[in-house]
Design an enzyme around this catalytic site. Structure first.
Site, PDB file in Angstrom:
ATOM      1  N   GLU A 115      -2.235 106.558 -13.993  1.00 38.91           N
ATOM      2  CA  GLU A 115      -2.537 105.147 -14.225  1.00 38.91           C
ATOM      3  C   GLU A 115      -2.004 104.248 -13.107  1.00 38.91           C
ATOM      4  O   GLU A 115      -2.683 103.324 -12.642  1.00 38.91           O
ATOM      5  CB  GLU A 115      -1.923 104.693 -15.559  1.00 38.91           C
ATOM      6  CG  GLU A 115      -2.438 105.401 -16.796  1.00 38.91           C
ATOM      7  CD  GLU A 115      -3.668 104.753 -17.384  1.00 38.91           C
ATOM      8  OE1 GLU A 115      -4.143 103.741 -16.830  1.00 38.91           O
ATOM      9  OE2 GLU A 115      -4.162 105.261 -18.414  1.00 38.91           O
ATOM     10  N   HIS A 141      -5.826 103.956 -13.401  1.00 41.48           N
ATOM     11  CA  HIS A 141      -6.169 103.048 -14.493  1.00 41.48           C
ATOM     12  C   HIS A 141      -7.622 102.587 -14.349  1.00 41.48           C
ATOM     13  O   HIS A 141      -8.087 102.279 -13.247  1.00 41.48           O
ATOM     14  CB  HIS A 141      -5.234 101.843 -14.437  1.00 41.48           C
ATOM     15  CG  HIS A 141      -5.289 100.938 -15.624  1.00 41.48           C
ATOM     16  ND1 HIS A 141      -4.810 101.290 -16.863  1.00 41.48           N
ATOM     17  CD2 HIS A 141      -5.756  99.667 -15.763  1.00 41.48           C
ATOM     18  CE1 HIS A 141      -4.970 100.294 -17.704  1.00 41.48           C
ATOM     19  NE2 HIS A 141      -5.546  99.297 -17.059  1.00 41.48           N
ATOM     20  N   SER A 195      -6.995  98.984 -21.710  1.00 37.06           N
ATOM     21  CA  SER A 195      -5.900  98.189 -21.166  1.00 37.06           C
ATOM     22  C   SER A 195      -5.562  97.045 -22.127  1.00 37.06           C
ATOM     23  O   SER A 195      -5.207  97.280 -23.274  1.00 37.06           O
ATOM     24  CB  SER A 195      -6.282  97.679 -19.774  1.00 37.06           C
ATOM     25  OG  SER A 195      -5.175  97.156 -19.086  1.00 37.06           O
TER      26      SER A 195
END
Length: 493
Positions: A298, A389, A185
């Protein structure tokens, strides 16, 4: 059993358990507070004797994730000023010249730390890789843009940590000539910037980007959140004024300004900025081996736990398409491929491809060096999170029990074995075990059961975004040319 290592700043005491030596909370730069607040990282003051490195060090000032993410992603908060610290896991057998991985955590540039149990590096050390995880400044102290302070301070912290690795990792059995930076990320976004920074040249040799594409903004864009915070604080938008504000008050206002912003839904946030120094404008990236990829769904980490996916109606979807100038044929294509999907799921799938999968594929297309692409597809049963995610992290680190908030109990260990093995292989040799990116667009899809290479998965959906992007570029050029022609006809206009 205790173990001593000697760094350039002094000796540190770690602990050996089950053949793994662990050193926690080792400082790589001076505390960034007091007179050093909002400045670039300064060198560590050497110490006499042996310094204990037996517990995680302080974390950078931050607030917890907003509910319900705070339950899914615990974010330890350890008080103290020496937050520029790192952790090392290494085999205790006296080996040397081992490959090194440096983990840069995510958290939207305002959350996270290296002390999450999910990031425990024992499995990497067990398999012959020295794992280093680092803390860096977050939020306005790390990424706020001021006229009287250096930009990208959090990125400068990361460079200082990588410099420490270059200068000291041999004392822990690592090879400073074989360093892989790895992040997820915001950590991956930071690594993409480091790949272009002349200040990071030579500090790493491979890179792994998990669910984070290259992303920078101009300084003016990056300064917007500082101006918003300054209005709320009723102080000038300068580092000098912000340094005089109580830290807790600063964090409260930061949390209020950021609000419910997230990487998919958007909103005010912190960014790496193009400053012409740490991050040059349009630089060529370093030629390093690259492993990159994303998770299939995600968006579900942000859309599902708080019910956003259920609140998005067909009308909301149509308005979003109009707002972001997304052609209707894009939505029709996604609907056709997902019969029965809710409008919120359609919007989330498009956002995942627009913001993550598409940019990462374009990065792979642009590189002459060896590049390997993956997709994580296993679906968590927890709260309908699916392949969301951050779900892959526990599989990469082989720390499934520490990540049960996201995976639930009984996550497939064979999948963790396969993914962890690929990361170890890449850090060791630059080859994770599948064919590198080429015109066939091979993607290693990690799933259980059924891990394997797929050629150009969902290529039609990615292609329609590329076509829309090109059309938008042509339209922009056409409008610019029309303006230029009018200007040439009337120079006073």
């Amino acid at each position: 059993m205790d173990i001593i290592a000697t760094t350039r700043h002094g000796k540190v005491r770690g602990r050996v358990q089950d053949g793994i030596a662990t050193f926690l909370g080792v400082p790589y730069a001076a505390p960034p507070f007091g007179a050093r607040r909002f400045l670039a990282p300064a060198p560590v003051e050497p110490w006499e004797g042996v310094r204990d490195a037996l517990e995680y060090g302080p974390t950078a000032p931050k607030r917890p994730y907003r509910p319900p993410l705070d339950r899914l992603i615990p974010d330890p908060d350890i008080p103290g000023d020496e937050c520029l610290n790192l952790n090392v896991w290494t085999p205790a057998g006296g080996e040397d010249r081992l490959p090194v991985m440096v983990w840069i955590h995510g958290g939207s540039m305002r959350n996270g730390s290296a002390s999450l149990p999910l990031y425990d590096g024992r499995a990497f050390a067990r398999d012959g890789v020295v794992l280093v995880s680092i803390n860096y400044r977050l939020g306005v102290e790390g990424f706020g843009v001021f006229p009287d302070a250096p930009d990208n301070r959090g990125l400068l912290d990361q460079i200082a940590a990588l410099t420490w690795v270059r200068d000291n990792i041999a004392a822990f059995g690592g090879d400073p000539g074989n360093v892989t930076v790895c992040g997820e990320s915001a950590g991956a976004i930071a690594i993409a910037a480091l790949m272009t920074s002349p200040r990071a040249a030579g500090l790493f040799h491979r890179a792994i980007l998990q669910s984070g594409p290259p992303h920078t903004v101009p300084r003016g864009e990056g300064a917007k959140i500082v101006r918003s915070m300054a209005r709320a604080l009723r102080v000038p938008a300068t580092a000098e004024a912000f340094a005089a504000v109580d830290r807790e008050r600063l964090l409260d206002v930061q949390a209020a300004v950021v609000g419910r912003a997230d990487p998919v839904g958007g909103g005010p946030g912190f960014h790496i900025v193009v400053d012409g120094d740490v991050v040059p404008a349009d630089p060529p990236p370093f030629e390093v081996d690259l492993l990159l990829g994303s998770n299939r769904e995600e968006y579900r980490l942000w859309f599902v736990p708080d019910g956003t996916v259920d609140r998005i109606s067909g009308l909301t979807l149509r308005l979003a398409l109009l707002r972001f100038r997304i052609p209707g044929r894009v939505a029709r294509l996604y609907r056709a491929a997902r019969p029965g999907a809710r409008p919120g799921e359609i919007l989330g799938e498009m956002a995942t491809d627009l913001l993550l999968r598409g940019p990462l594929n374009r990065l792979a297309d642009s590189r002459p060096s060896r590049t390997f692409v993956y997709e994580f597809a296993w679906r968590s049963p927890v709260m309908g999170l699916g392949a969301c995610h951050a779900l892959e992290i526990g599989f990469v680190f082989d720390t499934l029990r520490a990540g049960e908030e996201l995976t639930g109990p009984g996550a497939p260990q064979p999948l963790a074995d396969a993914m962890h093995r690929a990361w170890v292989a890449f850090a060791t040799s630059g080859d994770p075990g599948w064919v590198s990116w080429d015109a066939r667009r091979p993607v290693m899809v990690f799933d259980h059961p059924g891990t394997g290479v797929v050629l150009a998965p969902r290529e039609e959906e990615l292609s329609v975004w590329l076509q829309a992007r090109r059309a938008s570029h042509v339209s922009h050029v056409s409008r610019t040319n029309r303006v230029n022609r009018r200007t040439r006809r009337d120079p006073w206009r």
